[in-house]
Design an enzyme around this catalytic site. Structure first.
Site, short mmCIF file in Angstrom:
data_model
loop_
_atom_site.label_atom_id
_atom_site.label_comp_id
_atom_site.label_asym_id
_atom_site.label_seq_id
_atom_site.Cartn_x
_atom_site.Cartn_y
_atom_site.Cartn_z
N ILE A 14 47.05 49.48 40.01
CA ILE A 14 47.49 48.25 39.33
C ILE A 14 48.43 48.55 38.16
O ILE A 14 49.34 47.77 37.88
CB ILE A 14 46.29 47.38 38.89
CG1 ILE A 14 46.74 45.96 38.61
CG2 ILE A 14 45.56 47.97 37.66
CD1 ILE A 14 47.34 45.24 39.77
N SER A 36 46.59 59.47 31.07
CA SER A 36 46.26 59.69 32.48
C SER A 36 45.56 61.03 32.63
O SER A 36 46.15 62.08 32.32
CB SER A 36 47.55 59.66 33.31
OG SER A 36 47.27 60.10 34.62
N ARG A 38 45.08 62.49 35.28
CA ARG A 38 45.83 63.28 36.27
C ARG A 38 47.23 63.61 35.76
O ARG A 38 48.04 64.20 36.48
CB ARG A 38 45.94 62.52 37.59
CG ARG A 38 44.63 62.37 38.35
CD ARG A 38 44.79 61.37 39.47
NE ARG A 38 45.28 60.08 38.94
CZ ARG A 38 46.13 59.28 39.57
NH1 ARG A 38 46.59 59.59 40.76
NH2 ARG A 38 46.51 58.15 39.01
N LYS A 91 40.71 43.16 34.85
CA LYS A 91 39.50 42.57 35.40
C LYS A 91 38.88 43.53 36.40
O LYS A 91 39.61 44.37 36.91
CB LYS A 91 39.77 41.21 36.04
CG LYS A 91 40.91 41.17 37.06
CD LYS A 91 40.86 41.99 38.32
CE LYS A 91 39.72 41.69 39.26
NZ LYS A 91 39.86 42.50 40.53
N ASP A 169 34.98 42.78 43.79
CA ASP A 169 36.15 43.13 42.97
C ASP A 169 37.30 42.14 43.24
O ASP A 169 37.81 41.52 42.30
CB ASP A 169 36.58 44.58 43.22
CG ASP A 169 37.84 44.92 42.42
OD1 ASP A 169 37.73 45.50 41.34
OD2 ASP A 169 38.95 44.60 42.90
P1 NAP Z 1 42.84 52.98 40.81
O1 NAP Z 1 44.08 53.01 41.62
O2 NAP Z 1 41.65 53.76 41.26
O3 NAP Z 1 43.26 53.37 39.34
C1 NAP Z 1 42.38 53.47 38.26
C2 NAP Z 1 42.86 54.60 37.39
O4 NAP Z 1 42.00 54.67 36.24
C3 NAP Z 1 42.79 55.98 38.03
O5 NAP Z 1 43.93 56.27 38.78
C4 NAP Z 1 42.65 56.88 36.84
O6 NAP Z 1 43.96 57.05 36.33
C5 NAP Z 1 41.90 56.03 35.81
N1 NAP Z 1 40.49 56.37 35.65
C6 NAP Z 1 39.87 56.65 34.48
N2 NAP Z 1 38.57 56.91 34.68
C7 NAP Z 1 38.36 56.80 35.98
C8 NAP Z 1 37.20 56.95 36.79
N3 NAP Z 1 36.01 57.26 36.26
N4 NAP Z 1 37.32 56.76 38.13
C9 NAP Z 1 38.51 56.43 38.68
N5 NAP Z 1 39.65 56.27 37.95
C10 NAP Z 1 39.57 56.46 36.61
O7 NAP Z 1 42.32 51.46 40.63
P2 NAP Z 1 43.20 50.14 40.56
O8 NAP Z 1 43.31 49.53 41.91
O9 NAP Z 1 44.41 50.37 39.77
O10 NAP Z 1 42.17 49.22 39.77
C11 NAP Z 1 41.96 49.36 38.37
C12 NAP Z 1 41.47 48.03 37.85
O11 NAP Z 1 42.48 47.05 38.11
C13 NAP Z 1 40.20 47.54 38.54
O12 NAP Z 1 39.35 46.94 37.62
C14 NAP Z 1 40.71 46.52 39.54
O13 NAP Z 1 39.79 45.49 39.81
C15 NAP Z 1 41.93 45.96 38.82
N6 NAP Z 1 42.93 45.39 39.72
C16 NAP Z 1 43.32 46.08 40.84
C17 NAP Z 1 44.23 45.49 41.72
C18 NAP Z 1 44.72 46.19 42.97
O14 NAP Z 1 45.59 45.65 43.65
N7 NAP Z 1 44.22 47.36 43.33
C19 NAP Z 1 44.74 44.20 41.44
C20 NAP Z 1 44.37 43.57 40.26
C21 NAP Z 1 43.45 44.17 39.41
P3 NAP Z 1 44.47 58.43 35.71
O15 NAP Z 1 44.23 59.48 36.73
O16 NAP Z 1 45.87 58.14 35.43
O17 NAP Z 1 43.61 58.66 34.47
#
Ligand code: NAP
Length: 312
Positions: A14, A36, A38, A91, A169
């Site tokens: 996101i 980050s 990573r 969220k 989610d």
């Molecule tokens: P994601 O791709 O897994 O990204 C989350 C990032 O948070 C990871 O890449 C990592 O980034 C960091 N992080 C820090 N602690 C972590 C942990 N313990 N486990 C995993 N990652 C951790 O997830 P996302 O889809 O972006 O979702 C993140 C949030 O945005 C969620 O709450 C989700 O509901 C919301 N959201 C997502 C979407 C969607 O389309 N996927 C849409 C709207 C809202 P670094 O490696 O850079 O630290």
């Protein structure tokens, strides 16, 4: 006026899809750095492994957007507030209501602005639906929120861990609209949650809602995460006057009695950042816990069924 410098914490899907490009186009904000684990950098901007390193190295950055999974967000927000930052959170805010309550109280105590976002609420069609339901009342509501977890959360195992919400989610996005537009409080009456036998969170959820309204509106929701035919993000309402309102495409389209009356491209994150700028100007926090409460209640009340294992 100079733009607000903001750092993005957690550079996953996101952050890359929405936060970073939207901030880059914003007239109110500019990306100052990323945090980050990573080491994901945005353009040639500084990247830090931890938030603590950012706070030491760039004290001029007063704002953070926390885009991590919800399970770790409480600690990140507390740390940001302790460092004197104002915070925008993705969220769902936190995995528990008690953590969210703590963040609200802590931000207030430390006089920091906490903006807890619900992106699906930022649509003209949602605002129009709210106005119509307020005026004409609600007889029935049906939420159908079906999408592919493989498309929207590719390889993200956290969504299947305790506190990862599973299909709630995305489902909570529907509930964020629902709780915004329905003109009275709603409660979970019963729920049925299907868990893949090898996972800790549900892949399919059905919820029946109730209210304190004398005319007993019929309201229900179905969330499913194995829909491979494309997204079905629809909420249908029937007003007490007999009109059918249909919010489609995640709340970007409103159809009244079959006719499209509002159809806009999604600019949810643009609106979120415009709203954050307004909150900063006013010095006001904004948090709405109603969608999280409904999800928590569905988990508390829901019957549980084990279904086929989920593998990516
Ligand atoms: P994601 O791709 O897994 O990204 C989350 C990032 O948070 C990871 O890449 C990592 O980034 C960091 N992080 C820090 N602690 C972590 C942990 N313990 N486990 C995993 N990652 C951790 O997830 P996302 O889809 O972006 O979702 C993140 C949030 O945005 C969620 O709450 C989700 O509901 C919301 N959201 C997502 C979407 C969607 O389309 N996927 C849409 C709207 C809202 P670094 O490696 O850079 O630290």
């Amino acid at each position: 006026m100079a733009k607000h410098k903001i750092a993005v914490i957690g550079v996953g899907k996101i952050a890359v899809d929405q936060h970073l490009p939207v901030i880059d186009k914003s007239r109110d904000f500019e990306v100052a750095a990323t945090v980050s684990g990573r080491g994901v950098q945005h353009r040639d901007l500084p990247v830090f492994k931890t938030a603590a390193e950012l706070y030491t190295a760039m004290p001029e950055v007063k704002l953070v957007a926390i885009c991590t999974p919800p399970g770790v967000r409480h600690a990140y927000v507390r740390e940001a507030i302790d460092a004197g930052k104002h915070v925008l959170m993705e969220k769902p805010p936190t995995p528990t209501i008690s953590e969210l309550d703590d963040l609200v109280a802590y931000a207030k105590k430390k006089k920091r602005i906490l903006f807890q976002t619900w992106h699906s609420r930022y649509n003209e069609a949602v605002d129009a639906t709210r106005k119509i339901l307020k005026k004409n009342g609600l007889r029935t509501a049906r939420i159908d929120w079906r999408e592919s977890v493989r498309k929207w959360h590719p390889g993200q195992d956290w969504v299947w861990e305790p506190g990862g919400f599973g299909v709630c989610d995305p489902g909570i996005n529907a509930l964020s609209i629902f709780t915004k537009v329905v003109p009275f409080p709603v409660f979970v009456e019963k729920a049925h949650l299907k868990f893949p036998a090898n996972r800790q969170t549900p892949v399919d959820v059905e919820i029946v809602f109730k209210s304190g309204e004398a005319h007993q509106p019929q309201m229900s929701a179905g969330f499913n995460w194995l829909e491979e035919s494309g997204e079905i993000w629809t909420i249908r309402f029937e007003t007490l006057k007999g009109d059918e309102l249909k919010l489609e495409k995640g709340g970007t389209v409103l159809r009244i009695n079959g006719n499209v009356t509002i159809e806009n491209p999604s600019e949810e994150y643009e609106q979120i950042y415009a709203h954050f700028a307004k909150l900063l100007r006013k010095g006001k926090s904004e948090v709405s816990d109603a969608p999280l409460r409904l999800v928590a209640d569905a988990f508390l009340l829901g019957a549980r069924e084990n279904v086929e294992e989920f593998h990516w």
